[in-house]
Design an enzyme around this catalytic site. Structure first.
Site, PDB file in Angstrom:
ATOM      1  N   ASP A  41      37.579  33.530  83.761  1.00  0.00           N
ATOM      2  CA  ASP A  41      36.526  34.270  83.061  1.00  0.00           C
ATOM      3  C   ASP A  41      35.522  33.321  82.401  1.00  0.00           C
ATOM      4  O   ASP A  41      34.767  33.722  81.504  1.00  0.00           O
ATOM      5  CB  ASP A  41      37.140  35.204  82.009  1.00  0.00           C
ATOM      6  N   HIS A 246      21.431   7.036  89.466  1.00  0.00           N
ATOM      7  CA  HIS A 246      21.878   8.277  88.823  1.00  0.00           C
ATOM      8  C   HIS A 246      23.361   8.175  88.434  1.00  0.00           C
ATOM      9  O   HIS A 246      24.154   9.078  88.694  1.00  0.00           O
ATOM     10  CB  HIS A 246      21.631   9.484  89.743  1.00  0.00           C
ATOM     11  N   ASP A 263      19.254   6.287  80.064  1.00  0.00           N
ATOM     12  CA  ASP A 263      18.260   7.299  80.454  1.00  0.00           C
ATOM     13  C   ASP A 263      18.765   8.608  79.867  1.00  0.00           C
ATOM     14  O   ASP A 263      19.582   9.308  80.471  1.00  0.00           O
ATOM     15  CB  ASP A 263      18.141   7.355  81.976  1.00  0.00           C
ATOM     16  N   ASP A 274      12.009  12.766  78.118  1.00  0.00           N
ATOM     17  CA  ASP A 274      12.669  11.939  79.136  1.00  0.00           C
ATOM     18  C   ASP A 274      12.442  10.478  78.761  1.00  0.00           C
ATOM     19  O   ASP A 274      11.355   9.950  78.926  1.00  0.00           O
ATOM     20  CB  ASP A 274      12.074  12.251  80.511  1.00  0.00           C
ATOM     21  N   HIS A 355      12.344   3.457  93.194  1.00  0.00           N
ATOM     22  CA  HIS A 355      12.022   4.851  92.860  1.00  0.00           C
ATOM     23  C   HIS A 355      10.562   4.968  92.425  1.00  0.00           C
ATOM     24  O   HIS A 355       9.844   3.972  92.280  1.00  0.00           O
ATOM     25  CB  HIS A 355      12.957   5.381  91.769  1.00  0.00           C
ATOM     26  N   HIS A 359       6.603  11.216  87.019  1.00  0.00           N
ATOM     27  CA  HIS A 359       6.698  12.608  87.449  1.00  0.00           C
ATOM     28  C   HIS A 359       6.210  13.504  86.311  1.00  0.00           C
ATOM     29  O   HIS A 359       6.217  13.112  85.139  1.00  0.00           O
ATOM     30  CB  HIS A 359       8.125  12.986  87.861  1.00  0.00           C
ATOM     31  N   HIS A 366      11.747  17.422  85.636  1.00  0.00           N
ATOM     32  CA  HIS A 366      10.854  17.198  86.770  1.00  0.00           C
ATOM     33  C   HIS A 366      10.023  18.462  86.920  1.00  0.00           C
ATOM     34  O   HIS A 366      10.347  19.353  87.688  1.00  0.00           O
ATOM     35  CB  HIS A 366      11.639  16.892  88.049  1.00  0.00           C
ATOM     36  N   GLU A 384       7.994   5.185  84.216  1.00  0.00           N
ATOM     37  CA  GLU A 384       9.356   4.634  84.192  1.00  0.00           C
ATOM     38  C   GLU A 384       9.612   3.591  85.283  1.00  0.00           C
ATOM     39  O   GLU A 384      10.422   3.809  86.179  1.00  0.00           O
ATOM     40  CB  GLU A 384      10.377   5.771  84.311  1.00  0.00           C
ATOM     41  N   TYR A 388      15.898  -3.816  89.354  1.00  0.00           N
ATOM     42  CA  TYR A 388      17.349  -3.739  89.518  1.00  0.00           C
ATOM     43  C   TYR A 388      17.806  -4.926  90.356  1.00  0.00           C
ATOM     44  O   TYR A 388      17.345  -5.126  91.482  1.00  0.00           O
ATOM     45  CB  TYR A 388      17.724  -2.417  90.196  1.00  0.00           C
ATOM     46  N   ARG A 397      15.311  -0.499  83.118  1.00  0.00           N
ATOM     47  CA  ARG A 397      14.296   0.544  83.254  1.00  0.00           C
ATOM     48  C   ARG A 397      13.800   0.902  81.860  1.00  0.00           C
ATOM     49  O   ARG A 397      14.584   0.922  80.906  1.00  0.00           O
ATOM     50  CB  ARG A 397      14.854   1.784  83.963  1.00  0.00           C
ATOM     51  N   GLU A 399      11.126   3.798  79.932  1.00  0.00           N
ATOM     52  CA  GLU A 399      10.428   5.058  80.238  1.00  0.00           C
ATOM     53  C   GLU A 399       9.903   5.723  78.969  1.00  0.00           C
ATOM     54  O   GLU A 399      10.627   5.866  77.982  1.00  0.00           O
ATOM     55  CB  GLU A 399      11.397   6.014  80.944  1.00  0.00           C
TER      56      GLU A 399
END
Length: 430
Positions: A41, A246, A263, A274, A355, A359, A366, A384, A388, A397, A399
């Site tokens: 439930d 990620h 991040d 962000d 990357h 955005h 996003h 950002e 790496y 990174r 941002e």
């Protein structure tokens, strides 16, 4: 809801922008999200669909918004259907929107119970020629679950096969991308809460702490400042983990000498922030870490300057790539031969920065917004860049969230969040 009430004029303005682009004799329908089951439930916490929230402010399940500017009945130009509450629901689930409160939240004068939708919608369809469906056409979408919107579309097409169909998405992409001042104020609040979380962990991080402990410190600070919590699944990545773009396990111990990439950001009133910051676990950057960090910071600062009205998305990313290439050459990560022999489809810099730079951000991290037409004042973008270097067990990174302005000077919503090497080291030393 934890957040303070939002002035309904925001939602009134948003609806006017949407209906101004509707075809004659058309009706647009927006459904709330489902409450999704887990097992037994148990359910996931309810998260409102961004589009119905953007147009109504109704932050509740089983809600339907109908817009019909050409309705013959003046009362039916805007309608909101909400779940009927009763004493049993009040005891077990808590307060729900009454018709009066739904009007106060949304500015919509005509509110019906959800159970009345089928009958009233049939009557509206006898006057309408076209129905706007709210399909998800975000460029990153990967939806496998049938949503409440999906079920409505299938049902509507079966019941009204003689009507024409249109898409809400192109209108929403256009109007949601440019934020109202009140939206930017809500995003600023989310950024301010994020700042509090970051300053908290600068006094917490040291060799031996675990990534999940840092995640908990952020969550504590976010919730105590009226946020639901994270705007997206947080990335707390120490050492080599930072090279996984990620990485969300957040389950390893932070070691002396490592960098920590975070991040992580707060939401407020369903609006996202962000942020990414990279800090030394022991409070002191090595010379190499500092050199790479300052290279990323320089790219971020230069990229920010390019977020101007009239800038084209594709051109912007090409220019950022040139700046990053220059920095990677200075860091001896690339040489001239790498650049001369690079592929047009995968430039040399992509080995270390794979990357995108920016955005849209807003109700969604996003967010919706035009990408193939020139940028406009009022749009809000992340900036950002990152570098790496798996061989050096280093990923950096940085941002921020930036508003494009008419005067050509981008406004950084995160300008008060520590970012310079010296400031970070000084705050960690305290």
């Amino acid at each position: 809801m934890k957040y303070h009430p939002i002035d309904s004029q925001l939602f009134i303005s948003n609806r006017k922008k949407f209906t101004a682009q509707m075809q004659p004799k058309s009706v647009a329908v927006f459904n709330s999200n489902d409450i999704y089951p887990i097992s037994a439930d148990s359910t996931m916490p309810f998260e409102q669909h961004s589009d119905i929230f953007y147009l109504s402010g109704a932050d509740q399940e089983e809600t339907i918004l109908v817009l019909f500017p050409n309705a013959l009945n003046e009362k039916h130009k805007e309608l909101l259907f909400v779940r009927e509450t009763n004493e049993h629901i009040a005891v077990w689930e808590g307060e729900k929107l009454t018709k009066e409160k739904a009007t106060a939240v949304s500015g919509i004068q005509t509110v019906y119970w959800h159970s009345e939708f089928e009958k009233i919608f049939f009557d509206l369809m006898t006057e309408a020629d076209t129905v706007y469906f709210n399909t998800n056409e975000h460029y990153r979408q990967a939806v496998e679950t049938q949503t409440r919107e999906d079920r409505f579309i299938l049902d509507c097409k079966a019941k009204f096969p003689a009507h024409r169909w249109a898409k809400s998405n192109p209108i929403l992409q256009d109007i949601r991308g440019v934020k109202e001042p009140q939206e930017i104020a809500l995003m600023q609040k989310a950024c301010d809460i994020t700042e509090k979380g970051f300053r908290r962990i600068l006094n917490f991080v040291q060799p031996g702490v675990w990534e999940y402990e840092i995640e908990a410190e952020y969550l504590h600070e976010f919730v105590r400042n009226r946020s639901k919590g994270f705007a997206y699944t947080p990335i707390i990545a120490s050492g080599s983990n930072a090279n996984v773009l990620h990485y969300i396990q957040n389950n390893l111990q932070c070691k002396d000498g490592d960098l920590l990439l975070m991040d992580v950001a707060a939401e407020y009133a369903n609006y996202s922030s962000d942020m990414t910051r990279t800090i030394p676990v022991n409070g002191k950057f090595t010379d190499r870490q500092k050199a790479v960090y300052n290279a990323v910071l320089k790219v971020k600062d230069e990229a920010t300057k390019m977020l101007l009205p009239g800038t084209l998305w594709a051109d912007y990313h090409k220019e950022v790539g040139k700046i990053m290439t220059s920095e990677l050459l200075d860091l001896k990560l690339l040489d001239k031969a790498d650049v001369q022999n690079e592929s047009k489809d995968w430039p040399a810099y992509k080995k270390y920065f794979m990357h995108g730079t920016s955005h849209h951000i807003g109700l969604d991290t996003h967010d919706y917004g035009a990408l193939k037409t020139p940028m406009k004042a009022g749009m809000v973008f992340t900036v950002e860049p990152g570098i790496y270097i798996p061989k050096e067990q280093m990923g950096i990174r940085i941002e921020d969230d930036v508003v494009i302005q008419e005067n050509g000077v981008p406004f950084n919503l995160m300008q008060n969040i520590p970012i310079e090497v010296d400031e970070i080291e000084d705050l960690m030393a305290k």
